[in-house]
Write a protein that holds these residues in place. Structure first.
Motif, mmCIF file in Angstrom:
data_model
loop_
_atom_site.group_PDB
_atom_site.id
_atom_site.type_symbol
_atom_site.label_atom_id
_atom_site.label_comp_id
_atom_site.label_asym_id
_atom_site.label_seq_id
_atom_site.Cartn_x
_atom_site.Cartn_y
_atom_site.Cartn_z
ATOM 1 N N ILE A 1 21.145 -45.784 -20.740
ATOM 2 C CA ILE A 1 19.979 -43.919 -20.780
ATOM 3 C C ILE A 1 20.677 -43.009 -20.642
ATOM 4 N N VAL A 2 20.684 -42.211 -21.582
ATOM 5 C CA VAL A 2 21.040 -41.304 -21.107
ATOM 6 C C VAL A 2 19.608 -40.542 -21.209
ATOM 7 N N SER A 3 20.030 -39.463 -20.108
ATOM 8 C CA SER A 3 19.472 -38.069 -19.684
ATOM 9 C C SER A 3 19.588 -36.588 -20.210
ATOM 10 N N VAL A 4 18.909 -36.335 -20.736
ATOM 11 C CA VAL A 4 19.295 -34.845 -21.546
ATOM 12 C C VAL A 4 18.842 -34.046 -20.939
ATOM 13 N N LEU B 1 29.710 -39.562 -24.696
ATOM 14 C CA LEU B 1 28.623 -40.024 -23.927
ATOM 15 C C LEU B 1 27.500 -40.913 -24.994
ATOM 16 N N VAL B 2 26.742 -39.359 -25.288
ATOM 17 C CA VAL B 2 26.011 -40.310 -26.512
ATOM 18 C C VAL B 2 26.220 -41.466 -27.065
ATOM 19 N N LEU B 3 27.960 -40.733 -27.957
ATOM 20 C CA LEU B 3 28.355 -42.556 -28.814
ATOM 21 C C LEU B 3 28.586 -43.771 -27.625
ATOM 22 N N ALA B 4 28.788 -43.905 -26.539
ATOM 23 C CA ALA B 4 29.261 -44.548 -25.540
ATOM 24 C C ALA B 4 27.678 -45.501 -25.020
ATOM 25 N N ALA B 5 26.896 -44.411 -25.136
ATOM 26 C CA ALA B 5 25.733 -45.071 -24.463
ATOM 27 C C ALA B 5 25.382 -45.818 -25.812
ATOM 28 N N LYS C 1 21.806 -28.613 -22.293
ATOM 29 C CA LYS C 1 22.291 -28.121 -21.526
ATOM 30 C C LYS C 1 23.189 -28.905 -20.969
ATOM 31 N N TYR C 2 23.257 -30.890 -20.541
ATOM 32 C CA TYR C 2 24.284 -31.618 -20.733
ATOM 33 C C TYR C 2 23.732 -32.706 -20.618
ATOM 34 N N VAL C 3 23.918 -34.243 -20.765
ATOM 35 C CA VAL C 3 23.986 -35.483 -20.773
ATOM 36 C C VAL C 3 24.381 -35.947 -19.852
ATOM 37 N N ILE C 4 23.703 -37.097 -19.105
ATOM 38 C CA ILE C 4 24.063 -37.817 -18.730
ATOM 39 C C ILE C 4 24.313 -39.071 -18.663
ATOM 40 N N ILE C 5 25.221 -40.237 -18.485
ATOM 41 C CA ILE C 5 25.186 -41.638 -19.162
ATOM 42 C C ILE C 5 25.396 -42.252 -17.458
#
Length: 99
Positions: free
Chosen positions: A69-72, A59-63, A93-97
């Motif tokens: 923007i990611v929510s971390v 997810l981080v690499l896709a962002a 705990k979790y990452v959202i894109i």
């Protein structure tokens, strides 16, 4: 009534914090991040965040690749942590894109 208010207040303190933002840098740092990458966002105030899994790494690499923007979300440790006072390396705990 007072007991209910006290319970509600303690639940608020235990909430996760969201150090969201644009991913500014990604680094492979398996020793510190349990085999995962480390990254920084605008919201992490220069501190490194470790995704919790390989899926979080993706997810981080896709962002990064898409400029999203990611929510971390990070455990606030009962209100002790904020995005401004994170330790140098902290586990998400979790990452959202968002699309």
């Amino acid at each position: 009534m007072l007991l209910t208010g006290a319970f509600f207040s303690s639940n608020l303190l235990a909430a996760d914090i969201n150090c969201n933002g644009k991913v500014t840098v990604v680094m492979d740092y398996p020793n510190t991040c349990d085999g995962n990458t480390a990254f920084k966002t605008d919201g992490s105030k220069g501190k490194w965040v470790c995704p919790a899994s390989d899926k979080g790494n993706a997810l981080v690499l896709a962002a990064v690749m898409s400029g999203k923007i990611v929510s971390v979300y990070i455990n606030s440790q009962n209100g002790a942590l904020t995005c401004a006072n994170l330790p140098n390396y902290v586990k998400a705990k979790y990452v959202i894109i968002y699309p």
